[in-house]
Enzyme design. Structure first.
Site, mmCIF file in Angstrom:
data_model
loop_
_atom_site.group_PDB
_atom_site.id
_atom_site.type_symbol
_atom_site.label_atom_id
_atom_site.label_comp_id
_atom_site.label_asym_id
_atom_site.label_seq_id
_atom_site.Cartn_x
_atom_site.Cartn_y
_atom_site.Cartn_z
ATOM 1 N N LYS A 52 16.897 18.339 -17.053
ATOM 2 C CA LYS A 52 17.447 17.103 -17.594
ATOM 3 C C LYS A 52 18.092 16.220 -16.540
ATOM 4 O O LYS A 52 18.373 15.045 -16.809
ATOM 5 C CB LYS A 52 18.455 17.411 -18.698
ATOM 6 C CG LYS A 52 17.827 18.033 -19.922
ATOM 7 C CD LYS A 52 16.895 17.064 -20.632
ATOM 8 C CE LYS A 52 16.510 17.581 -21.997
ATOM 9 N NZ LYS A 52 15.653 16.641 -22.712
ATOM 10 N N SER A 273 13.932 28.917 -23.207
ATOM 11 C CA SER A 273 12.794 27.982 -23.305
ATOM 12 C C SER A 273 11.745 28.347 -22.257
ATOM 13 O O SER A 273 10.541 28.241 -22.505
ATOM 14 C CB SER A 273 13.252 26.532 -23.163
ATOM 15 O OG SER A 273 13.935 26.332 -21.957
#
Lengths: 321, 281
Positions: A52, A273
């Site tokens: 991110k 993830s």
């Protein structure tokens, strides 16, 4: 800047570019197909610990350049954690504030991290009952703040902002192309805002239209923060189905077991993830048998100890004298 | 409007924008998320809290007539006002508020189609954090109109599918008993399942992708044709605590115009805990 000396004037110089990519590391123990090497792109090597950083930096720079961050006006953003951590750390380092609107199911480690890096926190109840048109409570509350109090807040909106896609088109894609010397045949990604998949896939497809883009999703009702499955994808305006060859649905509990396997057998401290993406990659490696795969591993395991204990009870045993 | 039986009870967001600040028009926001009103609301709207202001705090019940009169008086509403209700989660609690307004006889109450999310996502609509200046009124209610409500003793006398239609509007997982309540909900029951004879028709089947109500033809196909709700019989809707069922009650009574529709607000948190009562899974 000179990455060879690894001395920097400020933290922003560590942000990834084609000249300063995050590492690509080959899997050596867990990949059963020697003709189909798999490489993990370690996004947790970014300065604030996740993929991110790329979108957060692009979103923040865009707001600064457009003059939207002024005295008294900070940012508001719905986030499951990683965007908030990157955005808050970057924003605070540049003198701005961030209000992070966070769903309650986000692990406590991430909520505390958000506060440590200086975000203001608003935690809201999780979605109550699946329904059309509802969107996501955190997104709607952040939008409400931005609309009702524009003198205090501007919302970058990672779910709709094209800068999120552009960040990956200009960094992640070129990095992978260069690091694999153009040999990549398969890209494995997860879906959240869909900025990673859309930007990276667009760049790689322009270089080689045959590169296969494989998106891996958790089953419905999952507990993998940051990810969305097909039923939840409506909230992202950045998803482009034309850029994705396969969408694999993987039992979300495997995200946790595969993450621990990656930690124990490859020395890769991959978060859930990443575990999910790895499980999807294994499925394709067995199917296609030959290729050159790159998996984008979004973040590492450190923020997920409480989730891990929930899904792998063995980890919680023997912790007391 | 979409051939509804009573189109006068529904207004569009554009209508609300055009009527902001007009005399005789009052806006009330009722949300599940109690933080939403403070974060931003339609200019001039007051906010009601469903937990503390619409429910009696000592007995498990809707607020009394006196409490309703005080609430509306403090909100500056008169019995002649047109009251527009809206809220989050596709108007769940706004619909519950609508039901309550009708129980206490308010003549002109309407729902804003699509709720607060539709307003939020329309670029020409404003939100504010400013709380309106209210001139209190002496509100006098009528009723209660108990023909809109089913209490447990009446429910137990019914024979679903023979004497009435019983519509369970919860999610499929709640209907089958896979979960007792949606995750994280504090109000729950002793067992999971549904009332014997109930038809499972989730409330959300009544709305389209943008959260507005489907057309009368589509609603008729869902409730009357596909799920065989008999319009000649009394119809009772229930959910977990009576708010989602208010939404379906509104659809059946006002949009489809069935003439005897009631909300069983005790719902699953009451029925699912009764000693000796049979349930189905």
């Amino acid at each position: 800047m000179n990455h060879q000396t690894r001395v920097y004037d400020n933290i922003f110089e560590l942000l990834p570019t084609e000249q300063n990519p995050t590492p690509l590391v080959r899997l050596n123990q867990l990949n059963p197909m020697p003709g189909f090497p798999l490489y993990a792109k370690l996004e947790w090597m970014n300065p604030f610990g996740s993929v991110k950083d790329r979108a957060a930096w692009a979103l923040l720079r865009d707001l600064e350049e457009r003059g939207l961050l002024t005295e008294g006006r900070g940012l508001v953003e719905p986030t499951s954690g990683n965007t908030g951590i990157s955005l808050a750390a970057l924003a605070r380092a540049r003198g701005h504030r961030l209000l992070a609107v966070v769903p309650n199911k986000v692990p406590q480690e991430k909520k505390i991290l958000l506060k440590i890096v200086g975000a203001d926190l608003e935690v809201i109840s999780d979605e109550l009952c699946p329904a059309p048109g509802l969107g996501d409570g955190s997104i709607n509350l952040a939008k409400t703040h931005a609309k009702a109090s524009p003198q205090k807040y501007v919302m970058p909106n990672q779910y709709e902002n094209a800068k999120n896609v552009e960040a990956h088109y200009t960094t992640t894609g070129p990095e992978i192309w260069r690091q694999t010397e153009g040999r990549i045949t398969h890209l494995f990604v997860s879906l959240g805002t869909c900025g990673t998949v859309s930007g990276t896939a667009k760049f790689l497809r322009e270089k080689n239209p045959d590169v296969k883009i494989i998106a891996v999703q958790p089953t419905e009702g999952h507990d993998v923060p940051g990810l969305r499955n097909v039923a939840q994808l409506g909230v992202s305006k950045l998803f482009d189905a034309a850029l994705v060859d396969d969408i694999l649905e993987v039992d979300f509990r495997l995200a946790y077991t595969r993450a621990v396997e990656l930690c124990r057998h490859e020395g890769l401290l991959a978060g859930p993830s990443s575990g999910l993406i790895f499980e999807g990659a294994l499925e394709i490696v067995r199917r296609d048998q030959h290729g050159h795969g790159v998996m984008i591993f979004p973040d590492n395991i450190f923020k997920y100890t409480s989730n891990l204990v929930k899904h792998i009870p063995e980890l919680g045993a023997g912790l007391q004298p | 409007m979409a051939n509804y039986a009573h189109p006068e009870v529904l207004v569009e967001t554009d209508w609300v924008k055009q009527h902001l600040g007009k005399p005789g028009i009052k806006l009330v926001e009722i949300d599940v998320d109690s933080k939403a009103y403070a974060a931003g609301h339609i200019p001039g709207a007051v906010g009601f809290n469903w937990q503390t202001q619409l429910q009696d705090q000592l007995r498990r019940d809707i607020i009394s007539k006196t409490a309703f009169e005080q609430l509306l008086g403090a909100a500056g509403i008169t019995p002649d006002d047109t009251v527009i209700l809206y809220g989050d989660n596709n108007n769940w609690f706004a619909a519950y508020g609508f039901w309550l307004f009708k129980i206490y006889g308010h003549k002109d109450v309407r729902l804003m189609n699509g709720g607060r999310i539709k307003w939020l996502n329309e670029t020409d609509k404003e939100l504010t954090t400013e709380v309106p200046q209210i001139t209190p009124t002496q509100y006098r209610a009528s009723g209660p109109d108990l023909s809109l409500r089913t209490l447990l003793p009446e429910l137990l006398k019914q024979q679903p599918n023979q004497t009435c239609n019983l519509v369970d509007v919860r999610s499929p997982d709640e209907f089958t008993g896979k979960v007792i309540a949606p995750p994280g909900m504090t109000e729950t029951a002793q067992r999971g399942g549904h009332i014997p004879g109930a038809k499972g028709i989730p409330w959300s089947t009544a709305v389209g992708a943008n959260g507005t109500f489907k057309s009368a033809d589509e609603l008729r196909a869902i409730y009357l044709d596909k799920n065989a709700v008999d319009p000649n019989k009394e119809t009772i809707a229930y959910c977990r605590i009576g708010e989602r069922s208010s939404h379906t009650w509104f659809v059946l009574k006002y949009l489809l115009g069935l003439n005897n529709v009631k909300n069983y607000d005790g719902s699953w948190t009451e029925y699912g805990s009764i000693v000796g009562a049979p349930i189905e899974k």
